[in-house]
Design a protein around this motif. Sequence first.
Motif, mmCIF file in Angstrom:
data_model
loop_
_atom_site.group_PDB
_atom_site.id
_atom_site.type_symbol
_atom_site.label_atom_id
_atom_site.label_comp_id
_atom_site.label_asym_id
_atom_site.label_seq_id
_atom_site.Cartn_x
_atom_site.Cartn_y
_atom_site.Cartn_z
ATOM 1 N N SER A 49 -45.887 1.664 -114.531
ATOM 2 C CA SER A 49 -46.688 1.590 -115.895
ATOM 3 C C SER A 49 -46.555 2.541 -116.995
ATOM 4 O O SER A 49 -46.911 2.432 -117.857
ATOM 5 N N LYS A 102 -44.472 -1.364 -119.705
ATOM 6 C CA LYS A 102 -46.085 -1.343 -119.597
ATOM 7 C C LYS A 102 -46.583 -2.782 -119.612
ATOM 8 O O LYS A 102 -47.492 -3.067 -118.964
ATOM 9 N N LEU A 154 -43.004 2.944 -120.859
ATOM 10 C CA LEU A 154 -43.172 2.106 -122.390
ATOM 11 C C LEU A 154 -42.873 0.772 -121.988
ATOM 12 O O LEU A 154 -43.336 -0.284 -122.492
#
Length: 303
Positions: free
Chosen positions: A119, A125, A122
């Motif tokens: 996570s 995520k 980016l």
Amino acid sequence: MNEGTPIIIKKKKGHGGHAHHGGSWKVAYADFVTAMMAFFMVMWIMGLSDQSRAQIAGYFNDPLGFEKNMPNSKNVINIKTAPPQDQHKVKVQDELASDDVKQVEEEKKLLQKALDTSSGDLAMKDIIKQVEVTITSEGLQIEFIESTGAVFFESGSAIVRPVAKELVAKIAPIIEKSGRKLIIEGHTDSIKYPSETYSNWDLSADRANALRRLLVADGVADKAVLQVRGYADTKLKRPDDPTHFSNRRVTVLLPFKDVTNPILDLPKEEFKHEKEAVFRQSVNLAPSQPDITAPAAKPYWDH
């Protein structure tokens, strides 16, 4: 009294008139019913085997000694009772089941840790938020849930998106290390696929098969896959909202090891649906064999 005069004798009727009828007919009817019952019992006994008749006669001759003197043959009514369970065997099975549950819980933690670690990227995520890892009554379940836009697959097709490939590559080793079998299921929402030659059945089945190929390419043994299923919109995640985006998903189930294929015995209706979801030949709208290296296709329909 003059001769020839008729003699009239009057009899006074008493209050007990018709007393000769009374309730005697009830006694006669009861005798008749008893006789009929005895008749049918005789007919029934005559139809029994010699051994059965001998047992019946033995019971009426000596009810108390019937069990002791009963012939060594099958009973007229044989009541089968379940054999007593081996308590040691039951205890061992319970311990194995408990150990298996603990192992599944550890595998869930490993998967969740891999997701949490990823996570920080980016690019991954948002997609990690769409992965749900839960323990069900059947085993460990991993759900890849689509969102309002394309997340794991290109819109309306079975082509896996690059970011999804990276995510699968991170969890595939954990799945392989678990040593469990896999059952992969594809699901869609209730929005009709805009084609006469391709349907939600094909899309759900092709997406499940695309994930199978990706897992195998990332190290999961092909023989570990028990089934690849396409359910279309027959098993909605949100039955209250059939068109909700969360109904579009692919799930990977890792069954408990101590359960002997509990989900392979499908009900009649599910078996029918599974037959309808057999993979078809390739079509232009959504290739049946996704190209893992192909660039992302331009979305033309959000499904």
